[in-house]
Scaffold this active site. Sequence first.
Site, PDB file in Angstrom:
ATOM      1  N   PHE A 111       0.803  -1.245   0.000  1.00 10.74           N
ATOM      2  CA  PHE A 111       0.000   0.000   0.000  1.00 10.74           C
ATOM      3  C   PHE A 111       0.825   1.279   0.000  1.00 10.74           C
ATOM      4  O   PHE A 111       0.302   2.347   0.323  1.00 10.74           O
ATOM      5  CB  PHE A 111      -0.975   0.021   1.190  1.00 10.74           C
ATOM      6  CG  PHE A 111      -1.758  -1.239   1.369  1.00 10.74           C
ATOM      7  CD1 PHE A 111      -2.556  -1.719   0.344  1.00 10.74           C
ATOM      8  CD2 PHE A 111      -1.696  -1.964   2.546  1.00 10.74           C
ATOM      9  CE1 PHE A 111      -3.290  -2.894   0.493  1.00 10.74           C
ATOM     10  CE2 PHE A 111      -2.417  -3.138   2.701  1.00 10.74           C
ATOM     11  CZ  PHE A 111      -3.218  -3.601   1.671  1.00 10.74           C
TER      12      PHE A 111
ATOM     13  N   ILE B 264       2.911  -6.433  -5.800  1.00  5.29           N
ATOM     14  CA  ILE B 264       2.645  -6.318  -4.356  1.00  5.29           C
ATOM     15  C   ILE B 264       1.249  -6.860  -4.044  1.00  5.29           C
ATOM     16  O   ILE B 264       0.762  -6.726  -2.934  1.00  5.29           O
ATOM     17  CB  ILE B 264       2.796  -4.874  -3.856  1.00  5.29           C
ATOM     18  CG1 ILE B 264       1.783  -3.927  -4.507  1.00  5.29           C
ATOM     19  CG2 ILE B 264       4.210  -4.380  -4.108  1.00  5.29           C
ATOM     20  CD1 ILE B 264       1.722  -2.547  -3.853  1.00  5.29           C
TER      21      ILE B 264
ATOM     22  N   ILE C 100      -9.827  -2.794 -19.675  1.00  3.27           N
ATOM     23  CA  ILE C 100      -9.577  -3.740 -18.587  1.00  3.27           C
ATOM     24  C   ILE C 100      -8.821  -4.943 -19.160  1.00  3.27           C
ATOM     25  O   ILE C 100      -9.265  -5.582 -20.111  1.00  3.27           O
ATOM     26  CB  ILE C 100     -10.909  -4.208 -17.965  1.00  3.27           C
ATOM     27  CG1 ILE C 100     -11.696  -3.022 -17.386  1.00  3.27           C
ATOM     28  CG2 ILE C 100     -10.659  -5.265 -16.896  1.00  3.27           C
ATOM     29  CD1 ILE C 100     -11.024  -2.293 -16.259  1.00  3.27           C
TER      30      ILE C 100
ATOM     31  N   ASN D  45      -7.701  -7.698 -17.221  1.00  4.05           N
ATOM     32  CA  ASN D  45      -8.186  -8.923 -16.588  1.00  4.05           C
ATOM     33  C   ASN D  45      -9.269  -8.550 -15.579  1.00  4.05           C
ATOM     34  O   ASN D  45      -9.000  -7.872 -14.583  1.00  4.05           O
ATOM     35  CB  ASN D  45      -7.015  -9.637 -15.895  1.00  4.05           C
ATOM     36  CG  ASN D  45      -7.440 -10.955 -15.260  1.00  4.05           C
ATOM     37  OD1 ASN D  45      -8.424 -11.020 -14.531  1.00  4.05           O
ATOM     38  ND2 ASN D  45      -6.698 -12.009 -15.549  1.00  4.05           N
TER      39      ASN D  45
ATOM     40  N   LYS E  88     -10.891 -10.319 -13.440  1.00  2.00           N
ATOM     41  CA  LYS E  88     -10.803 -10.904 -12.104  1.00  2.00           C
ATOM     42  C   LYS E  88      -9.847 -10.105 -11.214  1.00  2.00           C
ATOM     43  O   LYS E  88     -10.182  -9.763 -10.086  1.00  2.00           O
ATOM     44  CB  LYS E  88     -10.277 -12.328 -12.223  1.00  2.00           C
ATOM     45  CG  LYS E  88     -11.242 -13.365 -11.723  1.00  2.00           C
ATOM     46  CD  LYS E  88     -10.595 -14.725 -11.776  1.00  2.00           C
ATOM     47  CE  LYS E  88     -11.546 -15.675 -12.444  1.00  2.00           C
ATOM     48  NZ  LYS E  88     -11.007 -17.024 -12.528  1.00  2.00           N
ATOM     49  N   THR E  89      -8.655  -9.830 -11.751  1.00  2.00           N
ATOM     50  CA  THR E  89      -7.688  -9.104 -10.924  1.00  2.00           C
ATOM     51  C   THR E  89      -8.120  -7.638 -10.767  1.00  2.00           C
ATOM     52  O   THR E  89      -7.911  -7.040  -9.717  1.00  2.00           O
ATOM     53  CB  THR E  89      -6.272  -9.194 -11.515  1.00  2.00           C
ATOM     54  OG1 THR E  89      -6.298  -8.767 -12.867  1.00  2.00           O
ATOM     55  CG2 THR E  89      -5.732 -10.606 -11.431  1.00  2.00           C
TER      56      THR E  89
ATOM     57  N   LYS F 224      -5.610   2.504 -18.069  1.00  3.24           N
ATOM     58  CA  LYS F 224      -5.164   3.492 -17.089  1.00  3.24           C
ATOM     59  C   LYS F 224      -5.129   2.845 -15.712  1.00  3.24           C
ATOM     60  O   LYS F 224      -5.569   1.722 -15.516  1.00  3.24           O
ATOM     61  CB  LYS F 224      -6.123   4.682 -17.086  1.00  3.24           C
ATOM     62  CG  LYS F 224      -6.014   5.495 -18.359  1.00  3.24           C
ATOM     63  CD  LYS F 224      -6.789   6.800 -18.276  1.00  3.24           C
ATOM     64  CE  LYS F 224      -8.244   6.612 -18.617  1.00  3.24           C
ATOM     65  NZ  LYS F 224      -8.876   7.867 -19.085  1.00  3.24           N
ATOM     66  N   GLY F 225      -4.613   3.599 -14.735  1.00  6.14           N
ATOM     67  CA  GLY F 225      -4.441   3.059 -13.390  1.00  6.14           C
ATOM     68  C   GLY F 225      -5.754   2.780 -12.687  1.00  6.14           C
ATOM     69  O   GLY F 225      -6.712   3.541 -12.796  1.00  6.14           O
TER      70      GLY F 225
ATOM     71  N   GLU G 283      -5.430   2.569  -7.263  1.00 12.29           N
ATOM     72  CA  GLU G 283      -5.587   3.612  -6.241  1.00 12.29           C
ATOM     73  C   GLU G 283      -6.899   4.365  -6.355  1.00 12.29           C
ATOM     74  O   GLU G 283      -7.477   4.764  -5.350  1.00 12.29           O
ATOM     75  CB  GLU G 283      -4.393   4.570  -6.307  1.00 12.29           C
ATOM     76  CG  GLU G 283      -3.129   3.723  -6.295  1.00 12.29           C
ATOM     77  CD  GLU G 283      -1.896   4.431  -5.845  1.00 12.29           C
ATOM     78  OE1 GLU G 283      -1.889   4.990  -4.750  1.00 12.29           O
ATOM     79  OE2 GLU G 283      -0.923   4.392  -6.608  1.00 12.29           O
TER      80      GLU G 283
HETATM   81 MO1  MOS Z   1       0.923   3.365  -3.883  1.00 13.91          MO
HETATM   82  S1  MOS Z   1       0.689   4.704  -2.331  1.00 13.91           S
HETATM   83  O1  MOS Z   1       1.609   4.353  -5.041  1.00 13.91           O
HETATM   84  O2  MOS Z   1       1.768   2.037  -3.266  1.00 13.91           O
END
Ligand code: MOS
Length: 745
Positions: free
Chosen positions: A247, A473, A636, A638, A640-641, A708-709, A712
């Site tokens: 995180f 991660i 998108i 995937n 599921k992820t 795109k991201g 977060e």
């Molecule tokens: Mo995130 S706060 O960029 O691991």
Amino acid sequence: MFNAKLPEPSLDRVDGRLKVTGTATYSAEYPLENLAHAVLVTSTIAKGRITGLDFKLAESVPGVLAVISHLNSPGVPGYPPVKQPAERAPIGTALRVFYDDFVYFSGQPVAVVVAQTLEQARHAASLAQVNYQTEKHQTDFEANVSKAAVALSVQRNKTSPFQDYDRGNPDAIKTADVKLESTYVFPTQHHQPLEPHAIIAVWETDDKLTIYDKNQGVKSAQGNLASAFKLPRENVQVNSPFIGGAFGSGIRVWPHTIAAVLAAKKVKRPVKLVLGRELMQMSVGSRPFTVQKIAIGASSDGKLTAITHEGIGQTSTYEEHLERTILATRAMYACPNVSTRYRLLNLDVNTPTWMRGPGDATGMFALESALDEMAHELKIDPLEFRIRNHADTDPERNLPWSAKTLKECYRTGAERFGWDKRTSEPRSMQANGLLVGYGMASSLYGFHRHPSKAKAVMRTDGSVVMQSATMDIGPGTGTAMTQIAAKMLGVSPNKIRFDLGDSSLPDAPGQNGSATITSVGSAVHVACEALKKKLLTLAAAMPNSPLANSRFEDITAKTGRIFPTANPSASISYADILKYHQLPQVEVTEESKPGPERDQYSMYSFGCHFVEVQVNPLTDEVRVSRVVTCADVGKIINYKTARSQSIGGIVGGIGMALMEESVMDHRFGRYINTDFAGYHIPVHADIPQIEVYYVDQPDVYVNPIGSKGLGEIAIVGVAAAVANAVFHATGKRVRQLPITVDKLV
Ligand code: MOS
């Protein structure tokens, strides 16, 4: 276009079996020979000097190999020599480990004990005597808020986005038809991922270091340690193939990492150091305590006319941590007059750091609460209020969006949630004796893309190995990358292996800023494209090749074969291409990086959350009973992820809204709720059904894959949606997180 179920493609996690069977090896689990164990001795005061160290008892414990402090540290060659007399570190200095006698926060490592076993090390650490000359510390944000100031780094950088910002008329707020002003308080929060920070440090030779380490970027850890220990980069090997959540706490190298490396140097053995929950809360950063003041003005017909947003974030006395707190306010809505101010308050605490949706999660709690307050004041539906103020172009940069389908997110979210059943008055909805509240909030997250490399290797059996020094991660990086490669090469995912988390692999950014698919995915995409081109050239050179005159655009790859799209029966397998040319493998390494599109378009992920809460009118207990979320994050890869990322972010947002708070006892300048009994995070029973939707349209300007991201933006806005729902249920507006029962009574 919208998807309730999981459509294709949704490859299972490529490492799922390893993880659920316990065969994935995490940093603390490498069974190295001759491994010694380290335990930190940390300061019990928040500010002062170390006046004496007595390690006689500690050193007498059987099995103890060394007790290391600033008095006998092998030293970090990258640190400057200690001044005589010693001076406090100037702002901008990362904490120097075992360097001098200064104490900057409670929980600062002041010594490390190394022993044969963990038990011996822990026992010895408990016997280490440290004496201090205590100085008066300042840890109380509210008591010191008048000392907040523009960060030095901002004063020195005139182009910093944290400079004071005024768009339009800064006084417009004074003449608004309707005007509201509120202060929002955001507590300190800690990441506390499942896997604690852990490292095994091994000096292979005097100038070669290997670490097995929990972090979010093997390349940045490598670079940081190389410069700290003055080693060539390639002499530092960082292995981090599996990470049990982070995180943001793993983005930078923290003091315990340096301490372990110093310990291994001193005892000339591999040394393992694992942080317990208490030090996870005291020594690897936090989301900063933040106070925000928002004044918002609107015309009586529901148009925003002015917003002023001031944010003050907590930082340490030796470093400045800045985050996007006030930035979303400039881009989120079509408002002609916007002013933002950002200040820092230096306190005797450990330096804060990025935590999922850093800044935006904090800022959007305030902004989206303020929007809700204004909508209520104007007697306009909160969703309708947001639609009326939708920004069709980026009002901050005056640029078109690369893509924005936020209005479709609003529509889908509202429809799936049943927003039209909301009656506007607070306390007007009830069910089963409970107060019911509906709340919503918008979400936004900036777009980050970094240069990344990937290597693609075709082997004689038609299997593929992909490599990049990226990370996983938790979101499932290897799975998404495998899918991108499989699609480009026409190779079955189970014949593709994706290697990551190893600093010797091709250069890639760490996993942060929701940038992995867009950065590394693009590199995988272009590397596989280049590999396919190379294989086509080789295939074309084979005798009587059906691909002799084929252009790249005119071929198709499928089931490990390539063929002219117009003539599928004339295919050649990758394996046969390598066999014919007698090649053991064919490989390419490619880089992908952002181009001029960044200056032509404004790039963001967008989304919205709809939340239902049920509040017990007798006990004021709040439970989130339903969440519907919809995100506009481009293509998108995937489902599921992706869905799992969205759910994780919302769970984090519910924790932020209702539970998470690191409490400090200011008499000691020390956090007191340093375990999961005291630091509350949601458990399964706290989490309702969460419905996740995506618009799933490629953003053609951001990168070759259109994604795109997502990681977060999933958390941004959730806390506001919960707070808004609590207001709707109870008529009580809580502006200080978390929304615990005491704030509702
Ligand atoms: Mo995130 S706060 O960029 O691991």
